[in-house]
Design a protein around this motif. Structure first.
Motif, mmCIF file in Angstrom:
data_model
loop_
_atom_site.group_PDB
_atom_site.id
_atom_site.type_symbol
_atom_site.label_atom_id
_atom_site.label_comp_id
_atom_site.label_asym_id
_atom_site.label_seq_id
_atom_site.Cartn_x
_atom_site.Cartn_y
_atom_site.Cartn_z
ATOM 1 N N SER A 35 0.833 -1.202 0.000
ATOM 2 C CA SER A 35 0.000 0.000 0.000
ATOM 3 C C SER A 35 0.871 1.256 0.000
ATOM 4 N N GLY A 36 2.031 1.168 -0.606
ATOM 5 C CA GLY A 36 2.956 2.291 -0.656
ATOM 6 C C GLY A 36 2.655 3.244 -1.799
ATOM 7 N N LEU A 37 3.534 4.211 -1.949
ATOM 8 C CA LEU A 37 3.337 5.238 -2.971
ATOM 9 C C LEU A 37 3.372 4.673 -4.391
ATOM 10 N N VAL A 38 4.184 3.665 -4.617
ATOM 11 C CA VAL A 38 4.266 3.069 -5.954
ATOM 12 C C VAL A 38 2.961 2.360 -6.308
ATOM 13 N N ALA A 39 2.330 1.730 -5.329
ATOM 14 C CA ALA A 39 1.074 1.001 -5.566
ATOM 15 C C ALA A 39 -0.147 1.906 -5.491
ATOM 16 N N LEU A 40 0.042 3.186 -5.214
ATOM 17 C CA LEU A 40 -1.084 4.092 -5.012
ATOM 18 C C LEU A 40 -1.974 4.190 -6.253
ATOM 19 N N GLU A 41 -1.397 4.243 -7.428
ATOM 20 C CA GLU A 41 -2.190 4.349 -8.658
ATOM 21 C C GLU A 41 -3.032 3.093 -8.880
ATOM 22 N N ASP A 42 -2.457 1.926 -8.596
ATOM 23 C CA ASP A 42 -3.224 0.678 -8.718
ATOM 24 C C ASP A 42 -4.372 0.645 -7.711
ATOM 25 N N ILE A 43 -4.109 1.126 -6.510
ATOM 26 C CA ILE A 43 -5.144 1.152 -5.476
ATOM 27 C C ILE A 43 -6.269 2.087 -5.897
ATOM 28 N N ARG A 44 -5.922 3.239 -6.457
ATOM 29 C CA ARG A 44 -6.947 4.184 -6.917
ATOM 30 C C ARG A 44 -7.758 3.603 -8.069
ATOM 31 N N ALA A 45 -7.116 2.911 -8.998
ATOM 32 C CA ALA A 45 -7.836 2.299 -10.115
ATOM 33 C C ALA A 45 -8.788 1.212 -9.605
ATOM 34 N N GLU A 46 -8.331 0.421 -8.646
ATOM 35 C CA GLU A 46 -9.190 -0.614 -8.077
ATOM 36 C C GLU A 46 -10.371 0.019 -7.343
ATOM 37 N N ARG A 47 -10.115 1.118 -6.619
ATOM 38 C CA ARG A 47 -11.193 1.816 -5.928
ATOM 39 C C ARG A 47 -12.236 2.332 -6.917
ATOM 40 N N ASP A 48 -11.765 2.921 -8.036
ATOM 41 C CA ASP A 48 -12.699 3.438 -9.034
ATOM 42 C C ASP A 48 -13.535 2.322 -9.643
ATOM 43 N N ALA A 49 -12.908 1.173 -9.906
ATOM 44 C CA ALA A 49 -13.643 0.037 -10.457
ATOM 45 C C ALA A 49 -14.681 -0.469 -9.461
ATOM 46 N N LEU A 50 -14.310 -0.534 -8.187
ATOM 47 C CA LEU A 50 -15.252 -0.995 -7.171
ATOM 48 C C LEU A 50 -16.404 -0.009 -6.990
ATOM 49 N N LEU A 51 -16.118 1.287 -7.073
ATOM 50 C CA LEU A 51 -17.188 2.285 -6.969
ATOM 51 C C LEU A 51 -18.146 2.188 -8.149
ATOM 52 N N ALA A 52 -17.615 1.944 -9.345
ATOM 53 C CA ALA A 52 -18.476 1.777 -10.517
ATOM 54 C C ALA A 52 -19.346 0.533 -10.362
ATOM 55 N N GLU A 53 -18.761 -0.548 -9.865
ATOM 56 C CA GLU A 53 -19.537 -1.770 -9.640
ATOM 57 C C GLU A 53 -20.615 -1.526 -8.582
#
Length: 111
Positions: A35-53
């Motif tokens: 859950s570091g800074l490098v993984a932040l973009e992946d976490i945000r993309a996953e969050r957006d996908a989950l919000l859309a679902e």
């Protein structure tokens, strides 16, 4: 006296070096951890996908609740209830005439 200076120097440096190593370990995990800074973009993309679902599921839930409200025994929509009974049970009134239709032939290009 020169022989004792080395162990004293090691003892004095041990705490700062240990703190530096622990700080480096925390910094490495803050940058490159799951859950570091490098993984932040992946976490945000996953969050957006989950919000859309979630939005899609909320819309589906609202649709199901609306159809359930039509079947409420205290105020059921008779036309909707009749449509469901006819569709799922194949119920026909005695005064109706059923005209069976032959199934349409399948076109070769239709998947």
């Amino acid at each position: 006296m020169g022989g004792r200076a080395f162990p004293v120097l090691v003892r004095r440096a041990l705490l700062p070096v240990g703190l530096l190593l622990v700080s480096g370990w925390f910094l490495q995990h803050a940058l490159f951890g799951t859950s570091g800074l490098v993984a932040l973009e992946d976490i945000r993309a996953e969050r957006d996908a989950l919000l859309a679902e979630r939005r899609g599921l909320a819309a589906r839930k609202a649709d199901i609740e609306a159809r359930l409200a039509l079947l409420d025994p205290r105020g059921a929509d008779p036309d909707y209830a009749e449509e469901l009974v006819r569709r799922h049970l194949g119920v026909v009134r005695p005064d109706e005439v059923v005209i069976p239709l032959a199934p349409e032939p399948r076109r070769p290009d239709a998947g």
